[in-house]
Structure formats: structure tokens, C-alpha cells
Design an enzyme around this catalytic site. Structure first.
Site, PDB file in Angstrom:
ATOM      1  CB  ALA A  95       1.284  -4.070  -0.123  1.00 30.32           C
ATOM      2  CE  LYS A  96       4.696 -11.245  -1.790  1.00 29.91           C
ATOM      3  NZ  LYS A  96       3.424 -11.196  -2.541  1.00 29.91           N
ATOM      4  NE  ARG A  97       3.666  -0.666  -0.381  1.00 27.97           N
ATOM      5  CZ  ARG A  97       3.089  -1.056  -1.518  1.00 27.97           C
ATOM      6  NH1 ARG A  97       3.339  -2.234  -2.030  1.00 27.97           N
ATOM      7  NH2 ARG A  97       2.268  -0.241  -2.167  1.00 27.97           N
TER       8      ARG A  97
END
Lengths: 273, 273
Positions: A95-97
Site C-alpha cells: 500500500a506504500k502508505r
């Protein structure tokens, strides 16, 4: 899942393969489009055909969000299906949040509690207080971008910051954060020579390695420089496996491709023991 | 929406306020919990009460994702409600996305096409090919993190990269990317003195400024250093407005708070013209 349990799974399956689930309606076999939830049906077939060869699945959230509510439902069904049927599998929400503290807490809640993933990928740009809320979850893992596998990795990640590339500074700094034992790192396979440097900074951490297969990285090179005595690698492959065929035999062909990688991994594991 | 239209809206409303929609079920008025979709009902009331005082709304995707499918449905209803009822409002999906090219394309499709936001926030760590897929959309805007308002901003963003802080390098490099005219930047209000430096690099770009209100930034300071001749600022306030009251008067109190900020903005705009 603890890293110890993950290590045991790796030894048992003789595999440190993670299959990336990047379901794209324009690429999946067209006969699935007639089903009620083509994305879930695609994922389910891939999972059923490969679960004994892989230790992890990594759904890429973008490929679900692009289809709105229907996509989010497919994501939920996919993670539930894995958790219910293959509880020994390590799950990664790619998700690379990353955001300010109270917002990162909400993202952590979304992926660790609501969806019940074992891990989530995060981006480091906003620093300590954007990552620590993820690290607060016990037996959950936060996989932070260090050195990625794309061309743009060289725009900022390798900039010299006082005698040290930014990605090294990111690795070093992250070790000082609270609950840093819950960190793993994304390190792209297209730059195998960097792994030796990275292992000097994080000798014991698991590294999630994209870039094998469609992106061109070499498995043996990555293992040569990146493995530690607990293996310490999760090598991701998505397109080369899940899109091995566009026909009704797509799951079978996916298994064939996964098997090739797993066999290569088994040889490497055996040669080390 | 074009930046020209956004500028016209700012002059017409005498406001460059953006209201952050960070709906948290533990913080919204408790009587709303009896409704079928408390998050949407909360947002709708805030929007109806403030739309003439603000030029933008910025739903923070984390606060929707934390509630799974229900949350994603609330996000869709919220953006649809704004687009249908207040089409002159500039909408920002505060999502801080960013991934390799084919994945960023999917995120862009999710926010620009499926949800129909005017803009989305993105993180720069993965470089050019992680951002350009967003920039390819005409009349859509990509708001990239430059210098954020949190404590962790000083972990990496202000590192010296060859005589220049990383955030300045990020700003400069981004100007060379294809369709860079579609870029705006996130610059935190807690460091007003930095705005003068930033304006030397991106004199004409819109800056999205969080950190006013609950995070402690000063509006007049930000305007002193950050405004350009087209205003060039979108100042975000979330908690100070949307959580002004936990009672049944929450929308009214939110309007009062938004009005205070708008009046301060009107004075600043008038003093410049």
C-alpha cells in the site's frame, strides 16, 4: 505471524517466494470477466494453484482501489480467503502508505485490524512519527521502502546526504525508532550489488525484494549478497507468475512458473545448509 | 478544474481555505452514530455548512479506509455529493500515494477517474516514474509532498544533499518531469520561514498548506512568505473546524470556525489588491 514462524515456513516449503497479486481486468483471462467478481476469482485460482510453493502473497492495493468499492470488496475477499484457507501464509498489503501520526494510525488500523494483513508497506519521506504508529502493532510487520526497483529510485534515494546515500540514512535512522524490531525493508532486485552494503546496516531484518522476473533482477545475485543465516529474504514475483497465460490454463501455468522459482530457491537453501 | 478557475474561485469567495475531512467515529457527534452512514452524514453536514467559505475539501483517505468497505462507500458518497452539489469546489484526495509506474497509473485511475477528484496527494520517494503517471491527466492536479508539517519532516526532508536540503532537491527535480505544470506541493505551515526559500524554486505553483489550527501554524506568517500574485495557497484546516463541537450544533460551530479563518483570509486578499 512472528519472523520466527516465517523463517520456519521458509525452511518447510524451501521457498522464500512471495506472489504479487496485481489483478488487472485488461490482463486477466477474459473468460473470468463473466463471473460476478473476476478479480477475486482470478486471485483465488492463483492462490489455490501456488500456495504450497510460496510463503507469501502481496496484493497491491492500487489494483483494487482502481475498481472502487467493488475492488475494495475483492481485496477483502482475497485476504479473508488466504487467512481462512492458508493461515500459514504471510500476507503483505502493498500500500506504500505514510502520513502524520494520527493518520498513519488509521492506515495501520485499516490494514492490520480491519483487513487483518500480517504486514503493510510504507514510505519513509515523512519520518519517524509517520511510521511508529504502524510499529506499535504486535506481531505485525511494517515494510519500509529503502531502495526501490524502479528507474526513479535514483532520483532521490541514492542522493549523497553527508557522505551517505539517502536510502542508507533511512535504514540507519529507522533502527532508532520505537519497536523497530517490527520493521522489514523493500530493496529492489535490480541492484544486487547494493545488498552487501545494506546487510552491513540491517544484518538481521527481512528484506522484501521486488524486481525479479518482469523487472529483470537475478535471484542468484540477490541471494549471494542479500541472504542472512535466517534466509532474511522474501522475493516477490507478480507478472511473470500471474500472467504466465491468458487462457483457461492460467492457474496451471502460474504454478509452473512458481515451481521454477521455488526449485531454484530450494537449491539455494539446500546449498547453504 | 484548471488553476485559473481555482484562482477565480479564491477571488470570488475571498477564501483560500480548504477543509480537511478526517472523520473519526470516536470524535464525531455521537447522535450521528444512529444514522445508517455516520461518516457521510457528518461530512455532508460540514460541507453544507461551510461550502461558501471554502474553496476546497480534502478527504483524508486513511479515515475512510480504516472502516473498510463501509468507509470506502462513505468516501464515494462524499466526493459524489460535493461534485453534484458544489461543482465549483476543488477536491483533494489526501492519499499520499506513489509506486512504480504501472501501479501509480492504477492509483491515478482510482482517484481521477473512478472517484473523480480534482487532485491527489503523492509521496516523492520513488521518483519520476512514480509521479508522471498522475501528471498525465489533463486538468487534474498532483500535489506532491515537499516539506511536511510533522516532527518527522526533519528526519529526511531537511537532510543536506550536496549543499541543498532534500525537499529543495525534490522541488527542483520535479520541475523537469513531463507535464510538471500539473504539480502542486504540500508545504507545512509550521515552518513559515521556509516559504520564502520555496517560492524561489516554485514561484508560480499552488502550495497546499496543512498545519494551521490544531497543528499550530500561523496564517499571516504563511501568507507573508508564501503568497504569490495569484494567491497560490490552499490552506487546510481539519480538526479546528470539523471538531469545533461534539454536540448537535457541530455544523454551526464548524461554520463559525471556518468563517473566522475566511474573514482573516479576506482581509489578507483585500490588503494585497
Amino acid at each position: 505471524m512472528t519472523t520466527q514462524q516465517l523463517h520456519e515456513q521458509i525452511l518447510q516449503k524451501k521457498s522464500f517466494l512471495c506472489v504479487g497479486l496485481d489483478p488487472d481486468l485488461t490482463k486477466i483471462p477474459q473468460h473470468l470477466l463473466e463471473t460476478e467478481d473476476p478479480i477475486f476469482e482470478f486471485n483465488k485460482a492463483i492462490i489455490d494453484a501456488t500456495h504450497d510453493l510460496t510463503v507469501g502473497y502481496k496484493p497491491n492495493t492500487a489494483f483494487f482501489e482502481a475498481y472502487g468499492i467493488k475492488g475494495w470488496m475483492s481485496l477483502q475477499k482475497t485476504i479473508n480467503y488466504i487467512n481462512e484457507n492458508y493461515p500459514d501464509i504471510f500476507t503483505i498489503a502493498d500500500a506504500k502508505r505514510g502520513d502524520i501520526g494520527n493518520t498513519s494510525s488509521m492506515y495501520a488500523k485499516a490494514f492490520f485490524e480491519d483487513l487483518n494483513f500480517d504486514s503493510v508497506t510504507v514510505a519513509p519521506y515523512m519520518g519517524k512519527d509517520s511510521i511508529e504508529p504502524f510499529l506499535a502493532f504486535e506481531n505485525k510487520h511494517t515494510i519500509m521502502l529503502a531502495l526501490t526497483s524502479n528507474e526513479g529510485a535514483f532520483d532521490f534515494q541514492t542522493l549523497d546526504t553527508g557522505g551517505k546515500e539517502l536510502y542508507k540514512k533511512v535504514l540507519e535512522t529507522s533502527k532508532t525508532w520505537k519497536n523497530s524490531g517490527n520493521l522489514m525493508y523493500v530493496v529492489g532486485a535490480t541492484k544486487a550489488e547494493y545488498f552487501a552494503e545494506i546487510r552491513k546496516i540491517v544484518p538481521d531484518s527481512f528484506l522484501l525484494v521486488p524486481g525479479i522476473g518482469a523487472q529483470g533482477g537475478s535471484l542468484s545475485e540477490v541471494c549471494k549478497y542479500g541472504m542472512n543465516d535466517k534466509v532474511g529474504l522474501l522475493v516477490n514475483s507478480a507478472r511473470a507468475i500471474i500472467y504466465a497465460s491468458k487462457g483457461t490454463d492460467f492457474a496451471e501455468k502460474a504454478r509452473e512458473e512458481a515451481l521454477k522459482v521455488q526449485q531454484e530457491m530450494a537449491e539455494i537453501i539446500d546449498s547453504k545448509s
